[in-house]
Design an enzyme around this catalytic site. Structure first.
Site, PDB file in Angstrom:
ATOM      1  N   ASP A   1      30.119   7.677  42.573  1.00 17.76           N
ATOM      2  CA  ASP A   1      31.803   8.541  42.669  1.00 17.76           C
ATOM      3  C   ASP A   1      32.070   7.352  42.848  1.00 17.76           C
ATOM      4  O   ASP A   1      32.214   6.349  42.343  1.00 17.76           O
ATOM      5  CB  ASP A   1      31.522   9.344  44.305  1.00 17.76           C
ATOM      6  CG  ASP A   1      31.360   8.136  45.387  1.00 17.76           C
ATOM      7  OD1 ASP A   1      30.641   6.723  45.237  1.00 17.76           O
ATOM      8  OD2 ASP A   1      30.786   8.801  46.130  1.00 17.76           O
TER       9      ASP A   1
ATOM     10  N   ASN B   1      28.216  13.294  58.833  1.00 18.35           N
ATOM     11  CA  ASN B   1      28.594  14.547  58.147  1.00 18.35           C
ATOM     12  C   ASN B   1      27.411  14.907  57.289  1.00 18.35           C
ATOM     13  O   ASN B   1      28.274  16.120  57.466  1.00 18.35           O
ATOM     14  CB  ASN B   1      30.000  14.767  58.344  1.00 18.35           C
ATOM     15  CG  ASN B   1      30.812  14.231  56.624  1.00 18.35           C
ATOM     16  OD1 ASN B   1      29.541  13.754  56.266  1.00 18.35           O
ATOM     17  ND2 ASN B   1      31.874  14.968  56.792  1.00 18.35           N
TER      18      ASN B   1
ATOM     19  N   HIS C   1      27.791  14.039  54.322  1.00 15.52           N
ATOM     20  CA  HIS C   1      28.339  14.671  52.703  1.00 15.52           C
ATOM     21  C   HIS C   1      27.122  13.314  51.645  1.00 15.52           C
ATOM     22  O   HIS C   1      26.414  12.179  52.328  1.00 15.52           O
ATOM     23  CB  HIS C   1      29.645  13.795  52.780  1.00 15.52           C
ATOM     24  CG  HIS C   1      29.514  12.564  52.882  1.00 15.52           C
ATOM     25  ND1 HIS C   1      30.554  12.193  53.490  1.00 15.52           N
ATOM     26  CD2 HIS C   1      29.507  11.251  52.090  1.00 15.52           C
ATOM     27  CE1 HIS C   1      30.859  11.273  53.494  1.00 15.52           C
ATOM     28  NE2 HIS C   1      30.322  10.474  52.463  1.00 15.52           N
TER      29      HIS C   1
ATOM     30  N   GLU D   1      31.688  16.495  50.470  1.00 18.86           N
ATOM     31  CA  GLU D   1      32.018  16.842  51.591  1.00 18.86           C
ATOM     32  C   GLU D   1      31.134  18.316  52.553  1.00 18.86           C
ATOM     33  O   GLU D   1      31.130  19.144  51.392  1.00 18.86           O
ATOM     34  CB  GLU D   1      33.219  17.365  51.559  1.00 18.86           C
ATOM     35  CG  GLU D   1      33.854  15.626  51.628  1.00 18.86           C
ATOM     36  CD  GLU D   1      33.921  14.040  52.583  1.00 18.86           C
ATOM     37  OE1 GLU D   1      33.204  14.516  53.701  1.00 18.86           O
ATOM     38  OE2 GLU D   1      34.728  13.582  53.014  1.00 18.86           O
TER      39      GLU D   1
HETATM   40  C1  GLP Z   1      30.846   6.536  50.974  1.00 14.63           C
HETATM   41  C2  GLP Z   1      30.457   7.249  49.570  1.00 14.63           C
HETATM   42  C3  GLP Z   1      28.727   7.794  50.168  1.00 14.63           C
HETATM   43  C4  GLP Z   1      27.599   7.095  51.059  1.00 14.63           C
HETATM   44  C5  GLP Z   1      28.748   7.217  52.420  1.00 14.63           C
HETATM   45  C6  GLP Z   1      28.023   6.175  53.935  1.00 14.63           C
HETATM   46  O1  GLP Z   1      32.121   7.495  52.020  1.00 14.63           O
HETATM   47  N1  GLP Z   1      30.846   8.151  48.949  1.00 14.63           N
HETATM   48  O2  GLP Z   1      27.795   7.758  48.944  1.00 14.63           O
HETATM   49  O3  GLP Z   1      26.925   7.337  51.401  1.00 14.63           O
HETATM   50  O4  GLP Z   1      30.359   6.384  52.423  1.00 14.63           O
HETATM   51  O5  GLP Z   1      28.547   5.056  53.640  1.00 14.63           O
HETATM   52  P1  GLP Z   1      27.919   3.359  54.933  1.00 14.63           P
HETATM   53  O6  GLP Z   1      26.444   3.363  53.819  1.00 14.63           O
HETATM   54  O7  GLP Z   1      28.580   2.712  54.099  1.00 14.63           O
HETATM   55  O8  GLP Z   1      27.301   4.932  55.786  1.00 14.63           O
END
Ligand code: GLP
Length: 249
Positions: free
Chosen positions: A67, A136, A138, A143
């Protein structure tokens, strides 16, 4: 679904790096599906270490990222392209022309998303998709919603995600409100999936995933449709899981 619980981040990073190394050693032209966020950072550091030690060669490896924020320039230090360059690509011998991240400045996002699907198809599909998970539930930027998109698409970020990701920006107002993300179907079409979750903030989402039920209110639960998913967690991330369920995994 295979769940492995570790006592520390270092062991998670090592195990994840072992899985990626196995894929590359089996196929030097492997297609890695990569993720951003803080969770995979120790694993990327371990991959860099192995490259520097002469244990891993990325010269013919290809990659596709999950993404990208939209709109955001690739050279913005909060972009996922910038993140990947700084955490991984700049420190290994991957050819940057073989790395793909959705274009955060695409003039026509729908066309860019369709083109991204074509890139993945032309590469022959993803050999292993790395995933983190939002609090959440995702994955990528899919989402929680009543309906989920199967393929790469432009999406709105939820307030939860904007708040959670604000820590990386100067202020919450600077967090882009949209993103381009692989869809759930794109992710599920990867041959193997490696999900990493650490910390208590992920416990609720991980408990939902491990319940085995499918719900679009926790997009990661759809990973239960895939036959080759490995989840690497620390103890905090499984703290809300039903212990009897854990015993069966
Ligand atoms: C973002 C990314 C996700 C990732 C998530 C969790 O929103 N788009 O791909 O898994 O954050 O991030 P973190 O690993 O910093 O908790």
């Amino acid at each position: 679904m295979r769940l492995i619980v570790f006592d520390n981040q270092k062991d998670i990073a090592n195990f994840g790096a072992d899985m990626i190394a196995e894929v590359i050693n089996n196929n030097p032209c492997a297609v890695l599906g990569l993720a951003t966020g803080s969770t995979p950072v120790p694993m990327y550091a371990e991959l860099v270490r192995r490259y520097e030690a002469g244990e891993l060669d990325f010269s013919t490896v290809r990659s596709v990222n999950l993404d990208e924020y939209y709109p955001l320039a690739p050279d913005n230090d909060q972009s996922y392209r910038y993140f990947m360059n700084h955490q991984l690509f700049d420190h290994i011998n991957i050819d940057k022309n073989n790395t793909n991240v959705p274009d955060g400045l695409a003039a026509d996002p729908a066309a860019a998303c369709a083109a991204y699907e074509e890139i993945i198809r032309d590469l022959g599909g993803i050999d292993i998709q790395v995933l983190g998970i939002g609090g959440n539930g995702h994955i990528g930027f899919n989402e929680p919603a009543e309906a989920l998109d199967p393929l790469t698409h432009l999406t709105d970020l939820t307030e939860d995600t904007i708040r959670a990701n604000a820590r990386f920006f100067e202020s919450e107002a600077d967090v882009p409100r949209h993103a381009l993300t692989m869809g759930i179907g794109t992710i599920l079409s990867a041959r193997r999936i490696l999900l990493i979750a650490t910390g208590e903030a992920k416990a609720k989402a991980i408990a939902t995933v491990l319940s085995g039920k499918l719900t679009t209110s926790c997009p990661a639960s759809l990973l239960n449709l895939h036959s080759d998913v490995t989840i690497l967690c620390d103890r905090a991330a499984v703290s809300l899981c039903d212990p009897s369920l854990l015993a069966t995994l």
